[in-house]
Design a protein around this motif. Structure first.
Motif, PDB file in Angstrom:
ATOM      1  N   ALA A 205       0.813  -1.217   0.000  1.00 15.00           N
ATOM      2  CA  ALA A 205       0.000   0.000   0.000  1.00 15.00           C
ATOM      3  C   ALA A 205       0.847   1.268   0.000  1.00 15.00           C
ATOM      4  O   ALA A 205       0.350   2.351  -0.349  1.00 15.00           O
ATOM      5  CB  ALA A 205      -0.935   0.004   1.205  1.00 15.00           C
ATOM      6  N   LYS A 206       2.103   1.163   0.373  1.00 14.85           N
ATOM      7  CA  LYS A 206       2.997   2.332   0.364  1.00 14.85           C
ATOM      8  C   LYS A 206       3.489   2.660  -1.042  1.00 14.85           C
ATOM      9  O   LYS A 206       4.055   3.735  -1.260  1.00 14.85           O
ATOM     10  CB  LYS A 206       4.196   2.074   1.277  1.00 14.85           C
ATOM     11  N   MET A 207       3.306   1.753  -1.991  1.00 10.97           N
ATOM     12  CA  MET A 207       3.765   1.975  -3.364  1.00 10.97           C
ATOM     13  C   MET A 207       2.671   2.715  -4.132  1.00 10.97           C
ATOM     14  O   MET A 207       1.913   2.143  -4.914  1.00 10.97           O
ATOM     15  CB  MET A 207       4.090   0.631  -4.023  1.00 10.97           C
ATOM     16  N   LYS A 208       2.598   3.995  -3.934  1.00 11.70           N
ATOM     17  CA  LYS A 208       1.490   4.809  -4.429  1.00 11.70           C
ATOM     18  C   LYS A 208       1.402   4.859  -5.951  1.00 11.70           C
ATOM     19  O   LYS A 208       0.327   5.078  -6.504  1.00 11.70           O
ATOM     20  CB  LYS A 208       1.624   6.241  -3.885  1.00 11.70           C
ATOM     21  N   GLY A 209       2.513   4.663  -6.645  1.00 12.52           N
ATOM     22  CA  GLY A 209       2.513   4.824  -8.088  1.00 12.52           C
ATOM     23  C   GLY A 209       2.249   3.562  -8.882  1.00 12.52           C
ATOM     24  O   GLY A 209       2.370   3.570 -10.114  1.00 12.52           O
ATOM     25  N   LEU A 210       1.885   2.449  -8.224  1.00 14.14           N
ATOM     26  CA  LEU A 210       1.667   1.189  -8.929  1.00 14.14           C
ATOM     27  C   LEU A 210       0.529   1.308  -9.947  1.00 14.14           C
ATOM     28  O   LEU A 210      -0.559   1.787  -9.629  1.00 14.14           O
ATOM     29  CB  LEU A 210       1.361   0.064  -7.947  1.00 14.14           C
ATOM     30  N   VAL A 211       0.805   0.829 -11.166  1.00 11.28           N
ATOM     31  CA  VAL A 211      -0.199   0.789 -12.223  1.00 11.28           C
ATOM     32  C   VAL A 211      -0.559  -0.652 -12.567  1.00 11.28           C
ATOM     33  O   VAL A 211      -1.709  -0.942 -12.889  1.00 11.28           O
ATOM     34  CB  VAL A 211       0.316   1.527 -13.476  1.00 11.28           C
ATOM     35  N   SER A 212       0.423  -1.560 -12.479  1.00  9.54           N
ATOM     36  CA  SER A 212       0.193  -2.986 -12.753  1.00  9.54           C
ATOM     37  C   SER A 212       0.633  -3.790 -11.537  1.00  9.54           C
ATOM     38  O   SER A 212       1.738  -3.594 -11.027  1.00  9.54           O
ATOM     39  CB  SER A 212       0.977  -3.429 -13.995  1.00  9.54           C
ATOM     40  N   LEU A 213      -0.217  -4.721 -11.102  1.00 13.20           N
ATOM     41  CA  LEU A 213       0.058  -5.481  -9.885  1.00 13.20           C
ATOM     42  C   LEU A 213      -0.438  -6.905 -10.041  1.00 13.20           C
ATOM     43  O   LEU A 213      -1.571  -7.139 -10.471  1.00 13.20           O
ATOM     44  CB  LEU A 213      -0.621  -4.819  -8.682  1.00 13.20           C
ATOM     45  N   SER A 214       0.430  -7.887  -9.699  1.00 16.83           N
ATOM     46  CA  SER A 214       0.055  -9.294  -9.732  1.00 16.83           C
ATOM     47  C   SER A 214       0.409  -9.918  -8.392  1.00 16.83           C
ATOM     48  O   SER A 214       1.551  -9.810  -7.931  1.00 16.83           O
ATOM     49  CB  SER A 214       0.792 -10.023 -10.862  1.00 16.83           C
ATOM     50  N   LEU A 215      -0.569 -10.586  -7.754  1.00 12.66           N
ATOM     51  CA  LEU A 215      -0.386 -11.123  -6.411  1.00 12.66           C
ATOM     52  C   LEU A 215      -0.833 -12.581  -6.339  1.00 12.66           C
ATOM     53  O   LEU A 215      -1.783 -12.977  -7.019  1.00 12.66           O
ATOM     54  CB  LEU A 215      -1.197 -10.307  -5.390  1.00 12.66           C
ATOM     55  N   PRO A 216      -0.162 -13.379  -5.497  1.00  9.96           N
ATOM     56  CA  PRO A 216      -0.687 -14.721  -5.197  1.00  9.96           C
ATOM     57  C   PRO A 216      -1.850 -14.597  -4.227  1.00  9.96           C
ATOM     58  O   PRO A 216      -1.771 -13.859  -3.230  1.00  9.96           O
ATOM     59  CB  PRO A 216       0.517 -15.428  -4.564  1.00  9.96           C
ATOM     60  N   ALA A 217      -2.936 -15.296  -4.499  1.00  6.20           N
ATOM     61  CA  ALA A 217      -4.156 -15.111  -3.719  1.00  6.20           C
ATOM     62  C   ALA A 217      -3.976 -15.473  -2.253  1.00  6.20           C
ATOM     63  O   ALA A 217      -4.624 -14.893  -1.375  1.00  6.20           O
ATOM     64  CB  ALA A 217      -5.282 -15.942  -4.328  1.00  6.20           C
ATOM     65  N   CYS A 218      -3.078 -16.411  -1.957  1.00  9.89           N
ATOM     66  CA  CYS A 218      -2.941 -16.877  -0.573  1.00  9.89           C
ATOM     67  C   CYS A 218      -2.224 -15.885   0.321  1.00  9.89           C
ATOM     68  O   CYS A 218      -2.236 -16.038   1.553  1.00  9.89           O
ATOM     69  CB  CYS A 218      -2.208 -18.214  -0.539  1.00  9.89           C
ATOM     70  N   SER A 219      -1.600 -14.856  -0.233  1.00  9.97           N
ATOM     71  CA  SER A 219      -0.773 -13.964   0.581  1.00  9.97           C
ATOM     72  C   SER A 219      -1.508 -12.727   1.069  1.00  9.97           C
ATOM     73  O   SER A 219      -1.017 -12.025   1.956  1.00  9.97           O
ATOM     74  CB  SER A 219       0.458 -13.527  -0.214  1.00  9.97           C
ATOM     75  N   VAL A 220      -2.668 -12.424   0.498  1.00 10.49           N
ATOM     76  CA  VAL A 220      -3.358 -11.189   0.878  1.00 10.49           C
ATOM     77  C   VAL A 220      -4.784 -11.450   1.335  1.00 10.49           C
ATOM     78  O   VAL A 220      -5.628 -10.549   1.302  1.00 10.49           O
ATOM     79  CB  VAL A 220      -3.360 -10.186  -0.299  1.00 10.49           C
ATOM     80  N   GLY A 221      -5.073 -12.665   1.770  1.00 11.53           N
ATOM     81  CA  GLY A 221      -6.416 -12.989   2.244  1.00 11.53           C
ATOM     82  C   GLY A 221      -6.730 -12.306   3.557  1.00 11.53           C
ATOM     83  O   GLY A 221      -5.860 -11.782   4.258  1.00 11.53           O
ATOM     84  N   THR A 222      -8.016 -12.316   3.932  1.00 11.25           N
ATOM     85  CA  THR A 222      -8.466 -11.681   5.161  1.00 11.25           C
ATOM     86  C   THR A 222      -7.973 -12.429   6.381  1.00 11.25           C
ATOM     87  O   THR A 222      -7.988 -13.657   6.422  1.00 11.25           O
ATOM     88  CB  THR A 222     -10.006 -11.631   5.181  1.00 11.25           C
ATOM     89  N   SER A 223      -7.522 -11.695   7.369  1.00 11.04           N
ATOM     90  CA  SER A 223      -7.102 -12.312   8.624  1.00 11.04           C
ATOM     91  C   SER A 223      -8.289 -12.962   9.313  1.00 11.04           C
ATOM     92  O   SER A 223      -9.441 -12.573   9.114  1.00 11.04           O
ATOM     93  CB  SER A 223      -6.477 -11.264   9.551  1.00 11.04           C
ATOM     94  N   LYS A 224      -7.998 -13.941  10.164  1.00 16.74           N
ATOM     95  CA  LYS A 224      -9.074 -14.672  10.833  1.00 16.74           C
ATOM     96  C   LYS A 224      -9.914 -13.765  11.717  1.00 16.74           C
ATOM     97  O   LYS A 224     -11.099 -13.963  11.892  1.00 16.74           O
ATOM     98  CB  LYS A 224      -8.481 -15.814  11.658  1.00 16.74           C
ATOM     99  N   LYS A 225      -9.288 -12.729  12.288  1.00 20.71           N
ATOM    100  CA  LYS A 225     -10.035 -11.860  13.190  1.00 20.71           C
ATOM    101  C   LYS A 225     -11.089 -11.040  12.457  1.00 20.71           C
ATOM    102  O   LYS A 225     -11.965 -10.450  13.075  1.00 20.71           O
ATOM    103  CB  LYS A 225      -9.084 -10.923  13.928  1.00 20.71           C
TER     104      LYS A 225
END
Length: 706
Positions: free
Chosen positions: A393-413
């Protein structure tokens, strides 16, 4: 009367102003404008409009139209691009020999024979930049002496290898000693060097002068001997005492680098003959003993860095690279399983990525897909997914982004909170009218990791969220993947526990807040149930033009079909739609929803269920006037599919020259048949399921295309 007034109003505008307007129009619109009146026809003949003639993937371009354009504008055309015009006949392309003032010619992804190329180059003495496809039928002996004289003056050469290469892979490279920029592009999923032989140079051939070389890109070959042979061809021409060349792009990738290391040596030895002033660098597919990040000390101006599938890359290496390369614009870490750890024991450490966020303010493309960054493999400590989201989220200038789904899922809480992240202000929260809606987009925004990224990176136009380990049923045999198959012969996808339990509909709801989103790819997400996030895509993402959905929902069941069809009915400007769902029926309701996508140009459906209705498919072409690519891979009968394919071609080929139809059985006997069935430009850009963020070097096409 209104038409007459409008015409009189246009007549008052001077020719110079009309000409300025026309310079902003694509070529097919200019061809229509010149039919309005004699005056407009005369204005459209101005040489300034045709100096740079861009016909890249111009679907309305026919063989006759190309001949007509060249017959009237041959003397004015200096830069011409036919990139992606695979339907043009080689005999029609020969007419380009009349463009004697050509300086730039792009014929990549066009059918060009050796004789055709020789005829064109023999007449274009001023040509300095060339792009073309090297296919199996290339014969150097067919090149005329006049053609070879033109090749000697070339400064930029781009050669594309669409299929298996059984002949001399150098193509015309050895006839171009004055080259400054070399691009040899294959496709690791398609291009295969079946028989690599290095023949001694003949009398009329010469090695490229390495002292002139500024850019060297050898990308997308599964056989790394291609890269090492090209490198040896260049360094072999260098003599002691010659000035050191200044390389600005050095990107060699695509195969197991261990072979390249044995042929060339370490990176330090490979770089030794060159004075480093790199802007682009590829160190992908690293293995033990060859990941030498210390070489980046010479690359302070680096803008493109590809380290995909480099298993020797750790967090400390990222920190070093970001400290040195602060002008970085593209960073590709696809498949780097240890890039967020201190060692190969998965001691998670995000300090390297944090350094990238802090030291590289110009970064606009980031690829982290292809590796499990999660808690599913017995790691000694818990993966800090919340910290990863905060860092991105600190990389304000990102235009293209690819992420693995397992790394940014919602926390259990997050399960403890059901607050709508889009709600602002005090007072009572709005209540949902249905239980399904309550599951959608109703978690605390401080907990939704993807929501943090959306808020921190508002400029994103291309987004990929991919489940690690998911492979399309259209995987090519050239990949040599040992994938698990079920009894029916289909690939089995076994998602990790984190992507199953933490990536839900609620997490995907915030994607719609990217108002500039143009391209969206979602694949291998078993947690998608209702797909209600699709409902808001048409209204909140009006710029969306490319949509790819693959294997969403548990066991590939398309439970979200109702919301998908509703969304498609409100996407009139969607141009590319790729849909792969194992247990989906290509029903009348699905095709009926596509009727509303009036700007649809390319369609690909991969499903093991359902028959293809001929009448509904033909109606799809009637409703979608711009549809030129239709690929349907199902379990329908082979004979019926072939008949429908031929019927569509007979009915629409004349009015849509670029028409390509592939209605095939999903389990073809030889998947390599794909590379012969489908033009490479569509395979590379659209058909094949893969991550495309940060894959090719920056502005690679700028030097050879318009």
């Amino acid at each position: 009367m209104a038409a007459a007034v409008a015409q009189n109003g246009m007549e008052k505008i001077s020719d110079e102003i009309v000409l300025q307007f026309l310079q902003f129009l694509p070529l097919d619109d200019i061809l229509n404008v010149q039919r309005v009146s004699r005056r407009f026809s005369r204005i459209c003949q101005d040489k300034t409009l045709w100096r740079h003639t861009g016909l890249k993937s111009c679907h309305a371009l026919s063989d006759d139209l190309l001949k007509d354009i060249i017959s009237h504008q041959a003397v004015n055309i200096q830069h011409l691009s036919l990139h992606g015009c695979h339907w043009l006949r080689s005999t029609s392309i020969e007419v380009l020999s009349r463009c004697v003032k050509l300086q730039t010619l792009d014929l990549s992804h066009c059918r060009v024979t050796t004789k055709c190329l020789s005829k064109i180059l023999s007449a274009t003495k001023e040509l300095r930049r060339l792009a073309w496809d090297v296919e199996g039928g290339f014969r150097p002996s067919f090149l005329s002496q006049e053609c070879k004289e033109t090749l000697k003056k070339l400064k930029v050469l781009k050669q594309v290898y669409p299929f298996e290469v059984h002949q001399d892979l150098f193509g015309v490279l050895t006839f171009c000693p004055a080259l400054e920029k070399i691009y040899l592009l294959g496709n690791v999923q398609l291009s295969h060097v079946a028989c690599w032989t290095y023949n001694p140079l003949e009398e009329d051939q010469a090695a490229v002068s390495a002292s002139n070389l500024k850019e060297l890109v050898c990308y997308g070959f599964e056989n790394s001997e291609v890269a090492s042979s090209v490198f040896n061809l260049l360094t072999g021409s260098m003599k002691q005492g010659d000035p050191q060349p200044t390389l600005r792009s050095y990107c060699i990738s695509g195969g197991p680098f261990v072979t390249y290391e044995k042929a060339v040596g370490s990176y330090a030895q490979a770089f030794e003959p060159f004075k480093m002033d790199l802007l682009q660098l590829d160190l992908s597919s690293g293995r033990e003993g060859i990941c030498s990040i210390s070489d980046l000390e010479k690359t302070k101006n680096l803008q493109f860095l590809r380290l995909s599938y480099n298993f020797c890359l750790h967090s400390y290496d990222l920190m070093t690279a970001s400290t040195v390369c602060q002008n970085l614009r593209v960073l590709n870490l696809m498949g780097c399983r240890y890039c967020f750890s201190c060692s190969e024991r998965f001691d998670w450490d995000l300090s390297g990525l944090e350094a990238v966020a802090e030291n590289c303010p110009h970064l606009h493309s980031l690829n982290l897909s292809g590796a499990h960054h999660c808690n599913s493999f017995g790691c000694p400590n818990v993966f800090p997914s919340d910290d990863l989201a905060d860092t991105i989220a600190k990389m304000k200038g990102l235009v293209s982004l690819s992420l693995p789904a397992c790394s940014v899922g919602t926390s259990k809480k997050s399960k403890k909170s059901r607050i709508d992240p889009t709600f602002q202000g005090n007072g009572p929260r709005p209540q949902s009218s249905s239980s399904r809606t309550s599951h959608y987009s109703r978690a605390d925004p401080q907990i939704l990791n993807l929501w943090k990224i959306v808020q921190g990176c508002p400029l994103v136009e291309e987004f990929e969220l991919l489940g690690v380990g998911f492979h399309s049923q259209l995987v090519h045999k050239a990949l040599h993947l040992k994938l698990e198959r079920d009894k029916g012969g289909f690939f089995v996808y076994r998602p990790c526990d984190d992507v199953k339990s933490r990536m839900k509909d609620a997490d995907l709801s915030c994607i719609c807040e990217w108002r500039k989103l143009r391209k969206l790819t979602l694949g291998g997400l078993p947690g998608v149930i209702t797909g209600e996030f699709l409902q808001t895509l048409p209204e909140k993402c009006p710029a969306l033009r490319q949509l790819s959905l693959a294997n969403l929902g548990p066991t590939g069941q398309c439970i979200y079909s109702k919301n998908l069809l509703s969304a498609l009915r409100r996407m009139p400007h969607l141009q590319d739609f790729r849909f792969e769902q194992p247990n989906f029926n290509v029903s009348w309701s699905f095709l009926e929803a596509l009727y509303s996508c009036r700007d649809l140009q390319r369609l690909c459906v991969v499903s093991r269920n359902g028959e293809v209705d001929p009448h509904l498919t033909l109606k799809l072409f009637e409703k979608c006037k711009h549809l030129v690519v239709c690929q349907l891979f199902t379990m329908a009968q082979v004979l019926a599919s072939h008949r429908l394919q031929q019927l569509i071609k007979q009915r629409y080929q004349s009015e849509r020259p670029a028409l390509h139809v592939a209605i095939q059985h999903l389990l073809m006997e030889d998947s390599r048949f794909l590379s012969q069935l489908i033009p490479m430009v569509h395979l590379e850009e659209f058909t094949m399921y893969k991550s495309r963020v940060g894959e090719q070097p920056l502005e690679l096409e700028r030097h050879v295309e318009l």
